[in-house]
Design an enzyme around this catalytic site. Structure first.
Site, PDB file in Angstrom:
ATOM      1  N   ASP A   1       0.847  -1.191   0.000  1.00 40.73           N
ATOM      2  CA  ASP A   1       0.000   0.000   0.000  1.00 40.73           C
ATOM      3  C   ASP A   1       0.883   1.241   0.000  1.00 40.73           C
ATOM      4  O   ASP A   1       1.905   1.266  -0.705  1.00 40.73           O
ATOM      5  CB  ASP A   1      -0.945  -0.029   1.210  1.00 40.73           C
TER       6      ASP A   1
ATOM      7  N   HIS B   1      -3.527   6.114   3.734  1.00 43.31           N
ATOM      8  CA  HIS B   1      -4.264   4.952   3.242  1.00 43.31           C
ATOM      9  C   HIS B   1      -3.666   3.642   3.739  1.00 43.31           C
ATOM     10  O   HIS B   1      -4.382   2.737   4.202  1.00 43.31           O
ATOM     11  CB  HIS B   1      -4.287   4.983   1.710  1.00 43.31           C
TER      12      HIS B   1
ATOM     13  N   SER C   1     -10.924  -0.862  -0.731  1.00 44.37           N
ATOM     14  CA  SER C   1      -9.648  -0.860  -0.007  1.00 44.37           C
ATOM     15  C   SER C   1      -9.855  -1.188   1.454  1.00 44.37           C
ATOM     16  O   SER C   1      -8.975  -1.763   2.104  1.00 44.37           O
ATOM     17  CB  SER C   1      -8.991   0.521  -0.096  1.00 44.37           C
TER      18      SER C   1
END
Length: 833
Positions: free
Chosen positions: A173, A254, A613
Site C-alpha cells: 500500500d 491509506h 480498499s
C-alpha cells in the site's frame, strides 16, 4: 558534426557519390533522432527458469549450502543473468534496469523505448514482455458487526487480545505510520505456549526494515516486523519527492488505515478533534505486519507492486492484502495472464492467501478489477452504522445531513442567524458562493452566523474543497456552516468527515430547496435584489453519535460489480467475481499523522473511510484467524471456507440488497454484486467441507481458456499443459460455478474434502437459476464422507431456454452435523448446443 557542402563537392564531384554520402550521414542521424524521440516506458519481462522459491537446493554438503545462503546465491545469479541479457541485446545508455524479480517470478523490469523493448521479444529465454500500467488506491465497529469478539477471538488461543497470534500479514500500500498506537509495541506478554515474552521479540526471523525520512531505525518494533519501500518504477515515470517518498513512512494515510483494519492493536481509543468515537481493533489484532510501500501521492506502477509481491513471498507472509492496483483489464492479453496476476498466482503457489480489493467503479457491470481465481476479490458493504446531524430551522423543519460535527451552542436549543454566502459576498463570484476564500465575504455579516455555502462548478471540477470552507469558517468566526446541494448540479454523494467547526452537508436538492425557501421568505431585499435584513435562523445538532440499523449489510454503490472479465473487451469469464463481501463503507481505522491525501483529515490519528480498499483487509484479517486455527490449510481451503459459509441475508433475515446507480436506491443483490455473500468469520472456522485447488489446477484452468494456446500458458507460467483436451475452465475446483456461455448440456466437476474431523452425511439440494431457463442436478444426491475423506461431485446443467443474461442460483450441501455448504451459480445459457 558540421560539413561544408562546397568541400564535399570537390571531394565527390559525382552527384551519385555525393547523394550516397549524404544519405550515409543523414539516415543514421534521423534514426538516432527518432529513437531518442520515442517515449520511454517500463516493460515487465519474464524469463525461462524456475525462480528461487521453487528451486531445489543443490545436492551439496549442508554445511556449505544452507537453505537461506543457497537462495541468496541463486538470487544474485538470476539478477546477474538479467544484467547480462540486457547488456548483450540493448544499446548502451538506452535502458535502465528497474528491478530483478527472482523469488517467485524470474524476470525483471526495464525502463526503455518501445524499439529497444521490441528487441527483447526474440531473445532466447524471454517468455513475455508487458508494458507497465499505472496503479491507484481502491479507497471501529466492524469487529463487533462481524461477531468476532464474542465468537471468533475466544477460539484463537487466549481470546480477543491474541487473535492472529503467530501470523504475518503483508500489506502492499502507501506505507505505515510506525508511531501510531494501533501499531505500538505495548501489548501484554504472549501466552504461555509462545516462544516469546515481549512484543519486541520477533517470531519471524531476520526480516528487514529500510530506514528513511520519518522512519528511523527502530521503527520496526515487533508489531511491525518488516517495512520496505518500492519506488524505482514510480521514480522513472512520476515526480516523486525525495524528502518524503523514499521511506516506508505513510504520507498519505491509506496504508496505515488498511494495515490497522487487518491487524491493528486491540482496543485503541479512536479520538478525533477531541471527541472519542469508540475503540478500534483490527480483525487479527495480535498478528504482525510486514509493510511494502508501493504507492505515492503522485501515483504508482505495477512494476513496484510486482517487486513488493516478490519480496513478501521471500518474507514468507501468511496473508497478503492488496488494496492498490490497476482498475482496468490489461490491454491485448488475457486478464489472468498479465504479470501482476501471474505474480499473485505464484504467491498462491508459495502458500500465501491473497485478499484483493474488487475496485471502486460500481455500480456499473463488469467493472471488477480482481480477475483471477487464485486471489480473493472483495466487494464492499455498509455496516448499518450512520452519523446523522440535523439542521433545525426557525420554522421547525428538521433537515438530515452528513458530517461528524459538534453542535452549535446549545445543541439545537438556541437559534442563530442564517445567511447565504452569496448575500455576504464582497463581489458576486463562485468564490463567495462556495465559501472558498475569507476575503470574498464581508466579515461583519458572517461573524457569529450559520453560513450557507453552495455546491457549484468548483466542486464539480475539483478546484474547491471542504477544507477551504473550514478555513474560511475559522478565519471569519462562523458559528457554523451548511453546505447544500445545488439544483443546477443535482444531489451529491456526501461522506462523513470530521469538522473542526460545526457544519453539515445537505446533499439532497429537495432538502436544500426547503431550506432556501425558508431563507428567502425571511430575507428582505431591496429593489436590486440585494439582501438588507436577515430573519431566518438555524441550529445544528450533535453529529458525532452513531445510529444503528438492521438493514445491513447492503452492497455499497461504489463497489465494482461482476461479471469477471477475460480481457479488455469485457468478455465474461468462467470465474465468479467478486468473490465475497465485507464491510467497506464508513470504516474507522488508523490514519497517518502526516495524512496529505485529505487536508480535512490532516493531523488526525483516525479516519472514517469508504472503499473496497477497506473491505479487503477485513477478509485478510479473518483469513489470518483461520490460518491461526487451521495452520495446515492451503490458501484455497481458506478461501473455500470463507465462501461456502458466507451469508446471503441481512441482519433482519432478508435477502441482501445492493445500492443502485440512483442515489438512495437499492435493488436485490446478485452474486455479481456480493460474490458468495457476506463474510461470516465464525462459520468459516468450521465449514465442514472445503474445495481445494493446487497450483497445477490453476495452470490447467489457464490451459482450458478459449483462444489460449499451450505456448502462451508456458510463456506465462513456465508450465506445460497436460494431455486432456475436453477440459473446461468451469472445472476448476472453486466453491462456485460460473459458466459464461452454456450451450446445450454441460457437466462440471467438483471435489470436496471433509475438514470437520468426523464422518458426516450430506444431502444435496438445488435452487436452479430460473428453473424455466436452466435445469441443474447434482450427483450423487447424497453421500457419506469420512473424516478427512474426499468426495467427487458432478453437476449437470441443461439449457431449457436461451438468454443473453446471466441467471443465478445455488447448490446447498446440508450435513448431518449441522454444516451447511453453499455454492453460488452464475449461468448464461446462450444456445441449445
Amino acid at each position: 558534426m558540421h560539413f561544408s557542402f562546397e568541400i564535399m563537392k570537390k571531394i565527390y564531384p559525382s552527384k551519385t557519390n555525393l547523394l550516397s554520402l549524404l544519405l550515409f550521414l543523414i539516415i543514421p542521424a534521423l534514426v538516432a533522432t527518432a529513437s531518442e524521440m520515442e517515449e520511454k516506458a517500463i516493460y515487465l519481462v519474464t524469463m525461462e527458469g524456475e525462480p528461487v522459491a521453487f528451486r531445489q537446493a543443490a545436492a551439496t554438503p549442508s554445511k556449505r549450502h544452507k537453505p537461506l545462503q543457497y537462495k541468496m546465491e541463486q538470487a544474485k545469479l538470476l539478477a546477474k543473468s538479467h544484467d547480462q541479457l540486457l547488456e548483450s541485446n540493448l544499446d548502451v545508455e538506452s535502458y535502465q534496469k528497474v528491478y530483478s524479480f527472482h523469488h517467485i517470478i524470474n524476470g525483471f523490469a526495464v525502463h526503455t523505448t518501445p524499439a529497444q523493448a521490441k528487441r527483447l521479444e526474440s531473445v532466447p529465454g524471454v517468455l513475455t514482455i508487458e508494458k507497465d500500467r499505472r496503479a491507484k488506491l481502491m479507497t471501529t465497529y466492524t469487529p463487533q458487526f462481524l461477531g468476532i469478539p464474542q465468537r471468533v477471538w475466544p477460539q484463537a488461543m487466549a481470546g480477543a487480545k491474541y487473535g492472529g497470534q503467530g501470523m504475518l500479514i503483508g500489506v502492499i500500500d502507501t506505507g505505515i505510520d510506525p508511531n501510531h498506537p494501533s501499531f505500538a509495541c505495548s501489548e501484554p506478554p504472549f501466552p504461555q505456549n509462545s516462544t516469546s515474552d515481549s512484543c519486541t521479540a520477533s517470531l519471524f526471523g531476520s526480516l528487514s526494515c529500510q530506514p528513511g525520512p520519518l522512519f528511523p531505525p527502530g521503527s520496526c518494533n515487533g508489531k511491525i516486523v518488516s517495512a520496505r519501500f518500492f519506488a524505482r518504477g514510480a521514480a522513472t515515470t512520476l515526480p516523486l519527492n525525495a524528502s518524503r517518498d523514499f521511506t516506508p513512512f505513510d504520507e498519505l494515510g491509506h496504508g496505515s488505515h488498511v494495515a490497522s483494519i487487518a491487524a491493528g492493536n486491540w482496543g485503541v481509543p479512536a479520538v478525533v478533534n477531541g471527541f472519542m468515537y469508540g475503540f478500534a481493533s483490527g480483525m487479527a489484532p495480535r498478528a504482525r505486519l510486514a509493510v511494502y510501500k508501493a504507492l505515492y501521492p503522485a501515483g504508482g506502477n505495477v512494476a513496484d507492486i510486482v517487486s513488493a509481491i516478490d519480496q513478501a513471498a521471500r518474507d514468507q507472509v501468511d496473508v497478503l492484502v492488496l488494496s492498490v492496483g490497476p482498475d482496468e483489464p490489461p490491454e491485448g492479453i488475457v486478464s489472468f495472464m498479465c504479470i501482476l496476476d501471474i505474480a499473485l498466482l505464484f504467491a498462491r503457489r508459495a502458500g500465501i492467501f491473497v485478499a484483493q480489493a474488487a475496485g471502486n467503479q460500481g455500480p456499473a457491470a463488469a467493472t471488477v478489477s480482481s480477475f483471477s481465481p487464485w486471489a480473493m476479490g472483495v466487494a464492499a458493504s455498509t455496516t448499518g452504522r450512520v452519523y446523522v446531524p440535523t439542521l433545525l430551522t426557525g420554522d421547525a423543519h428538521r433537515l438530515p445531513g452528513v458530517g461528524l460535527t459538534a453542535p452549535t451552542p446549545g445543541n439545537g436549543l438556541f437559534q442563530f442567524k442564517l445567511i447565504a454566502a452569496k448575500d455576504a459576498a464582497v463581489k458576486n463570484s463562485l468564490d463567495s458562493e462556495e465559501c472558498q476564500f475569507a476575503d470574498a465575504l464581508k466579515p461583519e455579516l458572517v461573524i457569529n452566523s450559520v453560513v450557507i455555502c453552495s455546491f457549484s462548478q468548483g466542486f464539480l471540477n475539483g478546484t474547491s474543497s471542504l477544507a477551504a470552507i473550514l478555513d474560511t469558517a475559522k478565519a471569519l468566526h462562523f458559528i457554523g456552516f451548511i453546505f447544500i446541494a445545488n439544483p443546477a448540479y443535482g444531489d451529491f454523494v456526501a461522506h462523513p468527515l470530521p469538522f473542526s467547526v460545526p457544519g453539515i452537508m445537505i446533499p439532497r436538492v429537495a432538502d436544500a430547496q426547503v431550506l432556501m425557501a425558508y431563507y428567502e421568505n425571511n430575507t428582505c431585499r431591496d429593489e436590486r435584489g440585494a439582501a438588507i435584513s436577515y430573519r431566518a435562523t438555524g441550529a445544528l445538532t450533535e453529529g458525532r453519535h452513531a445510529f444503528f440499523s438492521d438493514d445491513a449489510p447492503v452492497v455499497s454503490r461504489f463497489s465494482s460489480r461482476g461479471p469477471g472479465v477475460m480481457d479488455d473487451q469485457k468478455n465474461p469469464a468462467d470465474v465468479l467475481k467478486p468473490d465475497i463481501l465485507a464491510p467497506g463503507a464508513q470504516i474507522w481505522a488508523a490514519w497517518s499523522s502526516l495524512g496529505v491525501s485529505d487536508p480535512v483529515l490532516s493531523g488526525d490519528d483516525f479516519a472514517l473511510l469508504s472503499g473496497t480498499s477497506m473491505a479487503a483487509p477485513h477478509v485478510a484479517g479473518v483469513a489470518a484467524l483461520i490460518k491461526q486455527l487451521r495452520p495446515s490449510w492451503n490458501p484455497s481451503m481458506v478461501a473455500s471456507a470463507l465462501s461456502t459459509t458466507a451469508l446471503k441475508h441481512d441482519r433482519r433475515g432478508l435477502p441482501l440488497q445492493s445500492q443502485g446507480s440512483d442515489l438512495y436506491s437499492s435493488r436485490p443483490s446478485t452474486p455479481f454484486d456480493h460474490g458468495a455473500g457476506m463474510v461470516n468469520p465464525e462459520a468459516a472456522l468450521d465449514p465442514g467441507l472445503v474445495f481445494s485447488a493446487e497450483f497445477e489446477d490453476y495452470v490447467n484452468f489457464l490451459c482450458a481458456l478459449p483462444n489460449v494456446t499451450q505456448a502462451l500458458v508456458r510463456s506465462s507460467t513456465g508450465m506445460k499443459c497436460d494431455a486432456e483436451s475436453d477440459r473446461s475452465p468451469a472445472d476448476l475446483n472453486l466453491p462456485s460455478v460460473t459458466i459464461s456461455a452454456l450451450r446445450g448440456h454441460q457437466t462440471v466437476k467438483r471435489s470436496v474434502r471433509n475438514v470437520a474431523g468426523k464422518a458426516e452425511t450430506y444431502l444435496s439440494s438445488v435452487r436452479p437459476p430460473q428453473p424455466e431457463v436452466v435445469e441443474v442436478s447434482v450427483h450423487p444426491e447424497w453421500f457419506e464422507i469420512p473424516g478427512d475423506g474426499v468426495q467427487d461431485l458432478e453437476i449437470e446443467f441443461k439449457v431449457l431456454q436461451t438468454s443473453e443474461s446471466f441467471a443465478f442460483g445455488e447448490i446447498v450441501l446440508t450435513g448431518s452435523l449441522n454444516h451447511v455448504v453453499r455454492l453460488p451459480l452464475a449461468i448464461r445459457p446462450v444456445g441449445f448446443g
